[in-house]
Design an enzyme around this catalytic site. Structure first.
Site, PDB file in Angstrom:
ATOM      1  N   HIS A 112     -26.422 -57.943 -23.492  1.00 37.06           N
ATOM      2  CA  HIS A 112     -26.606 -58.807 -24.573  1.00 37.06           C
ATOM      3  C   HIS A 112     -25.804 -57.933 -25.749  1.00 37.06           C
ATOM      4  CE1 HIS A 112     -30.698 -59.445 -22.610  1.00 37.06           C
ATOM      5  NE2 HIS A 112     -30.567 -60.597 -23.148  1.00 37.06           N
TER       6      HIS A 112
ATOM      7  N   ASP B 141     -27.311 -55.003 -27.039  1.00 37.37           N
ATOM      8  CA  ASP B 141     -27.847 -53.891 -26.095  1.00 37.37           C
ATOM      9  C   ASP B 141     -26.710 -52.987 -26.246  1.00 37.37           C
ATOM     10  OD1 ASP B 141     -29.752 -55.540 -24.949  1.00 37.37           O
ATOM     11  OD2 ASP B 141     -28.472 -56.189 -23.505  1.00 37.37           O
TER      12      ASP B 141
ATOM     13  N   GLU C 138     -30.198 -70.212 -18.178  1.00 36.37           N
ATOM     14  CA  GLU C 138     -31.369 -69.545 -17.408  1.00 36.37           C
ATOM     15  C   GLU C 138     -32.690 -69.895 -17.765  1.00 36.37           C
ATOM     16  OE1 GLU C 138     -30.916 -64.953 -17.546  1.00 36.37           O
ATOM     17  OE2 GLU C 138     -33.294 -64.962 -17.302  1.00 36.37           O
TER      18      GLU C 138
ATOM     19  N   GLU D 173     -33.668 -66.859 -12.058  1.00 34.26           N
ATOM     20  CA  GLU D 173     -34.463 -65.555 -12.073  1.00 34.26           C
ATOM     21  C   GLU D 173     -35.774 -65.588 -11.410  1.00 34.26           C
ATOM     22  OE1 GLU D 173     -34.463 -63.275 -15.824  1.00 34.26           O
ATOM     23  OE2 GLU D 173     -36.581 -62.596 -15.165  1.00 34.26           O
TER      24      GLU D 173
ATOM     25  N   HIS E 274     -38.976 -65.904 -13.253  1.00 36.86           N
ATOM     26  CA  HIS E 274     -39.219 -67.275 -14.081  1.00 36.86           C
ATOM     27  C   HIS E 274     -39.597 -68.311 -13.310  1.00 36.86           C
ATOM     28  CE1 HIS E 274     -35.899 -65.534 -17.272  1.00 36.86           C
ATOM     29  NE2 HIS E 274     -37.010 -64.716 -17.147  1.00 36.86           N
TER      30      HIS E 274
ATOM     31  N   ASP F  40     -30.711 -63.696 -11.479  1.00 39.02           N
ATOM     32  CA  ASP F  40     -31.636 -62.532 -12.069  1.00 39.02           C
ATOM     33  C   ASP F  40     -32.349 -61.968 -11.309  1.00 39.02           C
ATOM     34  OD1 ASP F  40     -29.809 -62.384 -14.441  1.00 39.02           O
ATOM     35  OD2 ASP F  40     -31.480 -62.359 -15.811  1.00 39.02           O
TER      36      ASP F  40
ATOM     37  N   ASP G 265     -43.839 -62.223 -17.304  1.00 38.98           N
ATOM     38  CA  ASP G 265     -42.745 -61.817 -16.737  1.00 38.98           C
ATOM     39  C   ASP G 265     -42.697 -60.186 -16.836  1.00 38.98           C
ATOM     40  OD1 ASP G 265     -40.129 -62.271 -16.000  1.00 38.98           O
ATOM     41  OD2 ASP G 265     -39.306 -62.616 -18.140  1.00 38.98           O
TER      42      ASP G 265
ATOM     43  N   ASP H 136     -41.108 -58.476 -14.741  1.00 38.59           N
ATOM     44  CA  ASP H 136     -40.040 -57.956 -14.405  1.00 38.59           C
ATOM     45  C   ASP H 136     -39.701 -56.642 -13.567  1.00 38.59           C
ATOM     46  OD1 ASP H 136     -38.544 -59.935 -15.747  1.00 38.59           O
ATOM     47  OD2 ASP H 136     -38.363 -58.714 -17.751  1.00 38.59           O
TER      48      ASP H 136
ATOM     49  N   ASP I 298     -32.490 -57.918 -13.362  1.00 38.23           N
ATOM     50  CA  ASP I 298     -32.971 -58.025 -14.628  1.00 38.23           C
ATOM     51  C   ASP I 298     -34.530 -57.520 -14.296  1.00 38.23           C
ATOM     52  OD1 ASP I 298     -33.888 -58.677 -17.235  1.00 38.23           O
ATOM     53  OD2 ASP I 298     -33.377 -60.848 -17.098  1.00 38.23           O
TER      54      ASP I 298
HETATM   55  C1  XLS Z   1     -35.727 -62.864 -20.316  1.00 44.98           C
HETATM   56  C2  XLS Z   1     -34.541 -63.148 -19.785  1.00 44.98           C
HETATM   57  C3  XLS Z   1     -33.567 -62.423 -20.333  1.00 44.98           C
HETATM   58  C4  XLS Z   1     -31.972 -62.870 -20.005  1.00 44.98           C
HETATM   59  C5  XLS Z   1     -31.084 -62.541 -20.692  1.00 44.98           C
HETATM   60  O1  XLS Z   1     -36.776 -63.099 -19.829  1.00 44.98           O
HETATM   61  O2  XLS Z   1     -34.722 -63.010 -18.559  1.00 44.98           O
HETATM   62  O3  XLS Z   1     -33.328 -61.052 -20.027  1.00 44.98           O
HETATM   63  O4  XLS Z   1     -31.741 -62.618 -18.397  1.00 44.98           O
HETATM   64  O5  XLS Z   1     -31.119 -62.882 -21.961  1.00 44.98           O
HETATM   65 NI    NI Z   2     -33.137 -62.966 -17.070  1.00 45.52          NI
HETATM   66 NI    NI Z   3     -36.949 -62.606 -17.725  1.00 47.48          NI
END
Ligand code: XLS
Ligand code: NI
Ligand code: NI
Length: 447
Positions: free
Chosen positions: A113, A116, A244, A280, A283, A308, A319, A321, A350
């Site tokens: 991003h 970042d 996404e 993702e 998600h 992702d 989430d 991750d 991600d």
């Molecule tokens: C958040 C998203 C984010 C996107 C990029 O849940 O996964 O990380 O991949 O903005």
């Molecule tokens: Ni993501």
């Molecule tokens: Ni995410």
């Protein structure tokens, strides 16, 4: 790892990951946790190398910016590249650490991003200046290392100004601000040769319908995406835009709920030619789907773009991750991906190490484990498609549509009256097993 080999990897002044050299493939028998057992980048799987099939990318935000802070506690990760209070020095240290890590891992791509890379300034002019400087630095690093940018994106969800949304904000002034930010994020993505550009609608959604004009907000989101696409195309960007999907968090209702919702939106607003999907894993599961379901929905519409990679938790409904480890699930995903000609984009991790995984080396373990899991899944799925009965079984299940009346039905040549007549001639259909366990067995045998 000799001193000279390391010197080409550590391009900054400081070596942040001391004692760790280039991670190499050592094969299944190796007991070295800092080596690949399955990911052998040059190995050919069909026509393409593993590296080319998988196109791994490191996520700048989690890997180099994630400090372990959560709603209940303070940061736990005191990484040396985050210690400077000077934003410029900090951004450069972070980038040195990032390129050192990515080079040592042998990962071909990264994703970011805008903020970042460096903290946002107090004014637009200051922010422009900072991003100009740090992307000059990134360009040098990319050229020296050969690492490329898989996609860029814009953080339109962290700053308080976006609390009511960015492109879907009810206040035009905020939408304007978001527009200026996306323009800049596109500019830097193009400058760094980014292959693609992602839109994840962090706060594009709503908390309560009582204060929301949903139709207006969706129209605005479409106008915004059209503007972004037109600008990027005019400025020579020929990659894909990816949306996404995510059903909730941070908004209660996110407009890009899941793949089917996003495809409906893209169709309605004439965006199908330029936008594809970035699916993702976590998600998908938040939307009560499997990862492979979401991939298949995207593939059906010809919109399968990028991934992702991560995983959720079977018990927690958020989430989380986490890094992917489930080879069985990933094999099912790769059956879909390989059957549809592969990914346009690649596989961006991600994912973040747990809050209590506080050693810099944990980042290595996480990526090595994830890459090995994907390498196994790719190989297994390829073998299932090439060397087992799988494809034939699936085709056979639908063979009654291959000719005769079944084919006529598919071609729209039968009426409902024809169906009634046929049923009368045929009588009760013969029972046919779905054989799910037989299909599952084909996977268990390959992994
Ligand atoms: C958040 C998203 C984010 C996107 C990029 O849940 O996964 O990380 O991949 O903005
Ligand atoms: Ni993501
Ligand atoms: Ni995410």
């Amino acid at each position: 790892m000799t001193k000279t080999e390391n010197a080409t990897i550590v391009s900054g002044k400081t070596e942040f990951f001391k004692g760790i050299g280039r991670i190499i493939y050592e094969g299944r028998e190796s007991t070295n946790p800092l080596a690949f057992k399955y990911y052998d980048e040059a190995r050919m799987i069909g026509e393409k190398s593993m590296k080319e099939h998988l196109r791994f990318a490191v996520a700048y935000w989690h890997t180099f910016g994630g400090t372990g802070a959560d709603p209940f506690g303070m940061p736990t990760k005191f990484f040396p590249w985050l210690t400077s209070n000077d934003p410029v020095k900090q951004a450069k240290d972070k980038m040195d650490a990032a390129f050192e890590f990515i080079s040592k891992m042998g990962i071909p791509y990264y994703c970011f991003h805008d903020f970042d890379l460096i903290q946002e300034g107090d004014t637009i002019a200051e922010t422009d200046k900072r991003l100009e400087m740090i992307t000059d630095y990134a360009l040098e690093k990319q050229q020296a290392s050969g690492i490329k940018l898989l996609w860029g994106t814009s953080n339109l969800f962290s700053h308080p100004r976006y609390m009511n949304g960015a492109a879907t904000n009810p206040d035009f002034d905020v939408v304007v601000y978001a527009g200026s930010q996306v323009k800049r994020a596109l500019d830097i993505t193009i400058k760094l040769g980014g292959k693609h550009y992602v839109f994840w609608g962090g706060r594009e959604g709503y908390m309560s319908l009582l204060n929301t004009n949903m139709k207006k907000e969706l129209d605005h989101m479409a106008s915004f995406l059209h503007m972004a696409k037109d600008y990027a195309r005019k400025n020579g960007f020929n990659g894909s835009f990816f949306i996404e999907p995510k059903p909730m968090e941070p908004s209660k209702h996110q407009y890009d709920f899941d793949a089917a919702t996003v495809i409906g939106f893209l169709r309605e607003y004439g965006l199908m030619d330029d936008f594809m999907l970035n699916i993702e894993v976590n998600h998908a599961t938040l939307a009560q789907h499997t990862f492979q379901h979401e991939l298949q929905v995207a593939a059906n519409a010809g919109q399968l773009g990028s991934i992702d990679a991560n995983r959720g938790d079977y018990q927690n409904g958020w989430d989380t991750d986490q890094f992917p480890v489930d080879v069985y699930e990933l094999t099912e995903a790769f059956l879909v991906i390989l059957s549809h000609g592969g990914l346009i984009g690649g596989i961006n991790f991600d994912a973040k190490t747990r809050r209590n995984s506080t050693d810099p080396v944990d980042i290595f373990y996480a990526h090595i484990s994830g890459m090995d899991a994907f390498a196994r899944a790719l190989t297994a799925a390829y073998n299932i498609l090439e060397n087992t009965e799988y494809s034939r079984m699936l085709e056979e299940r639908y063979s009654s549509f291959s000719n005769g009346k079944g084919k006529d039905f598919e071609n729209g040549k039968l009426t409902l009256k024809d169906m009634a007549d046929l049923a009368r001639q045929q009588g009760e259909p013969v029972q046919k097993s779905g054989q799910q366990e037989l299909y599952e067995l084909l996977i268990s045998r390959q992994i």
